[in-house]
Design a protein around this motif. Structure first.
Motif: not given
Length: 257
Positions: A5, A31, A102, A104, A143, A145, A219-220, A233, A252
């Motif tokens: 991201t 993202c 995913l 975003c 996820v 992100a 953040h993830f 990460a 990441w």
């Protein structure tokens, strides 16, 4: 599977930086936030030439989100956060990629607080929490992100006492983030590095990057069915030091297949 991201702070103005980082890091999925470009000005050809397909939701001068994929075109699910048909800000896009969902997001900044912008931030957070809960209830690998504009705890900011009245660090903001986490989400970076100093943003002023006076606001969040796949990460901090770079650095995660 590597997912990143990156708040690019203007996709066209920072395009050389973005392309350089994509070539260096080669994430499978990315993202992007703060495109600051209308739909027709998204640099699709340059993204394609770098080996990526893309979906995006643009907006002139402000906001804007995109998902890039090196593994084929993302299958778009939605480009709006449900719950407020009058909200025209381009702050959310969601797709199916590589067997996962995913999301975003570019959560509102909210400053000055208190005030209308802070109220909008908290309202957006409420809608996001409802959407996130639906993902939890589905049991699917998800996820979420992006740039959350949330400093979760005092260890996520340089000199937290200076941020007590900021919308990113106010108790209401941190409580909203904790409410989402309590649904069962895992904050990926903190799961792997619970005690380390990790920043993802450094202001352009007062040599913040040189002094490492940063914030962790990108953040993830991983759903329960995917958190066991978290392998590694990190933050590509060096990218923040490149010429004409964004004030954010790419973040990441790597997931086991």
């Amino acid at each position: 599977m590597k997912i990143a991201t990156y708040n690019v702070n203007g996709v066209n103005g920072r395009l050389p930086v973005l392309l350089r980082w994509l070539e260096e890091s080669r994430p499978d999925y990315v993202c992007l936030q703060e495109l600051k470009a209308p739909e027709e000005k998204f640099p699709l050809q340059a993204i394609n030439d770098a080996g990526y397909e893309a979906i995006w939701h643009g907006q002139k001068s402000w906001n804007g989100v995109a998902i890039l994929s090196r593994q084929g075109l993302p299958v778009e699910v939605t480009r709006v956060l449900p719950g407020d048909p009058e909200d025209l800000h381009s702050r959310y896009i969601e797709a199916e990629v590589g067997g996962i969902t995913l999301g975003c997001l570019y959560l509102p900044n909210g400053n000055p607080a208190p005030g209308p912008k802070f109220d909008y931030k908290l309202g957006w957070f409420e809608r996001f929490a409802l959407h996130a809960k639906q993902h939890i209830d589905s049991g699917k690998p998800v996820v979420l992100a992006g740039d959350y504009n949330v400093i979760p705890t005092g260890r996520d900011v340089y000199k937290p006492e200076r941020w007590v009245d900021d919308a990113l660090f106010r108790p209401e903001t941190r409580a909203a983030y904790e409410k989402v986490l309590s649904q069962g989400w895992t904050d990926a970076l903190r799961a792997l590095y619970p005690d380390e100093t990790i920043y993802t943003f450094w202001d352009y002023f007062r040599d913040a990057f040189g002094r490492n006076a940063g914030l962790r606001i990108d953040h993830f969040l991983l759903s329960p069915s995917i958190k066991g796949r978290l392998k590694s990460a990190g933050v590509d901090k060096h990218v923040r030091g490149w010429e004409k770079s964004s004030d954010h650095a790419p973040v990441w995660i790597e997931l086991k297949n």
